[in-house]
Structure formats: structure tokens, C-alpha cells
Write a protein that holds these residues in place. Structure first.
Motif, PDB file in Angstrom:
ATOM      1  N   UNK A 195       0.851  -1.212  -0.051  1.00  0.00           N
ATOM      2  CA  UNK A 195       0.082   0.105  -0.043  1.00  0.00           C
ATOM      3  C   UNK A 195       0.716   1.307  -0.077  1.00  0.00           C
ATOM      4  N   UNK A 196       1.909   1.294   0.932  1.00  0.00           N
ATOM      5  CA  UNK A 196       2.878   2.173   0.765  1.00  0.00           C
ATOM      6  C   UNK A 196       3.593   2.715  -0.692  1.00  0.00           C
ATOM      7  N   UNK A 197       4.010   1.506  -1.304  1.00  0.00           N
ATOM      8  CA  UNK A 197       4.560   1.712  -2.576  1.00  0.00           C
ATOM      9  C   UNK A 197       3.668   2.107  -3.737  1.00  0.00           C
ATOM     10  N   UNK A 198       2.326   1.835  -3.259  1.00  0.00           N
ATOM     11  CA  UNK A 198       1.392   2.379  -4.456  1.00  0.00           C
ATOM     12  C   UNK A 198       1.062   3.707  -3.980  1.00  0.00           C
ATOM     13  N   UNK A 199       1.046   4.049  -2.840  1.00  0.00           N
ATOM     14  CA  UNK A 199       1.012   5.634  -2.472  1.00  0.00           C
ATOM     15  C   UNK A 199       2.068   6.562  -2.976  1.00  0.00           C
ATOM     16  N   UNK A 200       3.260   5.824  -2.768  1.00  0.00           N
ATOM     17  CA  UNK A 200       4.518   6.632  -3.199  1.00  0.00           C
ATOM     18  C   UNK A 200       4.284   6.888  -4.992  1.00  0.00           C
ATOM     19  N   UNK A 201       4.160   5.767  -5.499  1.00  0.00           N
ATOM     20  CA  UNK A 201       3.976   5.642  -7.081  1.00  0.00           C
ATOM     21  C   UNK A 201       2.690   6.933  -7.369  1.00  0.00           C
ATOM     22  N   UNK A 202       1.904   6.989  -6.626  1.00  0.00           N
ATOM     23  CA  UNK A 202       0.813   7.974  -7.007  1.00  0.00           C
ATOM     24  C   UNK A 202       1.294   9.376  -6.724  1.00  0.00           C
ATOM     25  N   UNK A 203       1.969   9.580  -5.662  1.00  0.00           N
ATOM     26  CA  UNK A 203       2.663  10.732  -5.156  1.00  0.00           C
ATOM     27  C   UNK A 203       3.769  11.342  -6.083  1.00  0.00           C
ATOM     28  N   UNK A 204       4.805  10.477  -6.261  1.00  0.00           N
ATOM     29  CA  UNK A 204       5.995  10.758  -6.684  1.00  0.00           C
ATOM     30  C   UNK A 204       6.234  10.596  -8.414  1.00  0.00           C
ATOM     31  N   UNK A 205       5.294   9.701  -9.067  1.00  0.00           N
ATOM     32  CA  UNK A 205       5.475   9.123 -10.310  1.00  0.00           C
ATOM     33  C   UNK A 205       4.388  10.105 -11.070  1.00  0.00           C
ATOM     34  N   UNK A 206       3.088   9.793 -10.625  1.00  0.00           N
ATOM     35  CA  UNK A 206       1.995  10.251 -11.436  1.00  0.00           C
ATOM     36  C   UNK A 206       1.595  11.663 -10.874  1.00  0.00           C
ATOM     37  N   UNK A 207       2.306  12.151  -9.716  1.00  0.00           N
ATOM     38  CA  UNK A 207       1.733  13.411  -9.145  1.00  0.00           C
ATOM     39  C   UNK A 207       0.439  13.582  -9.148  1.00  0.00           C
ATOM     40  N   UNK A 208      -0.298  12.439  -8.607  1.00  0.00           N
ATOM     41  CA  UNK A 208      -1.931  12.748  -8.540  1.00  0.00           C
ATOM     42  C   UNK A 208      -2.376  13.264  -7.063  1.00  0.00           C
ATOM     43  N   UNK A 209      -1.864  12.371  -5.974  1.00  0.00           N
ATOM     44  CA  UNK A 209      -2.308  12.688  -4.655  1.00  0.00           C
ATOM     45  C   UNK A 209      -1.328  12.131  -3.713  1.00  0.00           C
ATOM     46  N   UNK A 210      -1.443  12.499  -2.451  1.00  0.00           N
ATOM     47  CA  UNK A 210      -0.487  12.190  -1.400  1.00  0.00           C
ATOM     48  C   UNK A 210      -1.234  11.495  -0.284  1.00  0.00           C
ATOM     49  N   UNK A 211      -2.651  11.031  -0.648  1.00  0.00           N
ATOM     50  CA  UNK A 211      -3.491  10.435   0.296  1.00  0.00           C
ATOM     51  C   UNK A 211      -2.857   8.932   0.613  1.00  0.00           C
ATOM     52  N   UNK A 212      -2.526   8.248  -0.612  1.00  0.00           N
ATOM     53  CA  UNK A 212      -2.121   6.971  -0.326  1.00  0.00           C
ATOM     54  C   UNK A 212      -1.008   6.913   0.534  1.00  0.00           C
ATOM     55  N   UNK A 270      -0.239   9.007   3.046  1.00  0.00           N
ATOM     56  CA  UNK A 270      -0.707   9.770   4.285  1.00  0.00           C
ATOM     57  C   UNK A 270      -1.287   8.870   5.047  1.00  0.00           C
ATOM     58  N   UNK A 271      -2.136   7.849   4.172  1.00  0.00           N
ATOM     59  CA  UNK A 271      -2.650   6.676   4.915  1.00  0.00           C
ATOM     60  C   UNK A 271      -1.685   5.623   5.376  1.00  0.00           C
ATOM     61  N   UNK A 272      -1.156   5.004   4.381  1.00  0.00           N
ATOM     62  CA  UNK A 272      -0.150   3.847   4.214  1.00  0.00           C
ATOM     63  C   UNK A 272       0.932   4.174   5.182  1.00  0.00           C
ATOM     64  N   UNK A 273       1.258   5.498   5.325  1.00  0.00           N
ATOM     65  CA  UNK A 273       2.616   5.500   5.881  1.00  0.00           C
ATOM     66  C   UNK A 273       2.472   5.285   7.377  1.00  0.00           C
ATOM     67  N   UNK A 274       1.620   5.759   8.196  1.00  0.00           N
ATOM     68  CA  UNK A 274       1.324   5.399   9.529  1.00  0.00           C
ATOM     69  C   UNK A 274       0.826   3.999  10.039  1.00  0.00           C
ATOM     70  N   UNK A 275       0.277   3.657   8.961  1.00  0.00           N
ATOM     71  CA  UNK A 275      -0.290   1.968   9.089  1.00  0.00           C
ATOM     72  C   UNK A 275       0.724   1.173   8.835  1.00  0.00           C
TER      73      UNK A 275
END
Length: 119
Positions: free
Chosen positions: A26-43, A45-50
Motif C-alpha cells: 500500500x505504501x509503495x502504491x501511495x508513493x507511486x501515486x505521489x511521486x510518479x503520477x503526481x496525482x495525490x498524497x492520500x496513499x 498519508x494513510x499507508x505511511x502510519x499504518x
């Protein structure tokens, strides 16, 4: 204060090993969305603490089993290294289970003296 039984700690460790791996995904998907696609940071923000919580829980459970199961240092070291590498906690959990490090006995199967089979 009463500590949990050895079988309870083993069960918790097994669950946390799988949960930590899923949280890595989940964190890797979130980082992909944030840093590669530059769409959202929600992934992130949620997966990091979990993931952080599962990582810490896995580490504490591994330390408890090191003591309770009397793991050799190299087994405890492998458990710690597995937490750092993505998805390696599942590999370690299966490896340790096959070798008897996650059994209810304190002596791992690899360390037991095998009796010759009767004919």
C-alpha cells in the motif's frame, strides 16, 4: 502484569508479518501515486502510519520471540532485516516456520538430534 503465552506471540508475529508486507504494498502504491503520477498524497498519508505501526509491531514481536523461543542471533538478525526489505517478512515467517523457529517448543527442529528410524 501477565505476559501473553508463547503461542499467542507466535500467532501475533505471523499476522504482523503478513500485515507488514501488505502495508508495504500500500505504501509503495501511495508513493507511486505521489511521486510518479503526481496525482495525490492520500496513499502515503494513510499507508505511511499504518505501515509504521505494523513495522514496529513486527519488530517488537520478533524481539519477544528471540527471547521466548531462544532464537540464535542470526535468526533474530534475519527477522530484523526482513522488516526492512519489501515483502521479506512473509518469506522470513515461512522460512522460520519450516525450520521450527515458530513452533510451540523452545528447541528449533534444525537443532534437534534426530533419532534413527526403527525398522
Amino acid at each position: 502484569m501477565r505476559l501473553p503465552s508463547k503461542t499467542t506471540v507466535i500467532r501475533i508475529f505471523r499476522i504482523l508479518a503478513v500485515a507488514e508486507a501488505f502495508s508495504w504494498a500500500a505504501l509503495l502504491v501511495g508513493m507511486f501515486l505521489k511521486w510518479v503520477l503526481r496525482t495525490t498524497e492520500v496513499g502515503v498519508e494513510l499507508a505511511g502510519p499504518v505501515h509504521g505501526a505494523f513495522f514496529i509491531g513486527y519488530g517488537l514481536a520478533a524481539l519477544a520471540l528471540w527471547r521466548l523461543q531462544r532464537w540464535p542471533f542470526r535468526v533474530a538478525l534475519f527477522a530484523g532485516l526482513a522488516a526492512v526489505l519489501p515483502f521479506a517478512t512473509v518469506w522470513f515467517e515461512r522460512w522460520a516456520g519450516r525450520r521450527g523457529y515458530l513452533g510451540a517448543t523452545t528447541v528449533p527442529a534444525a537443532a534437534r538430534v534426530h533419532e534413527p528410524a526403527e525398522v
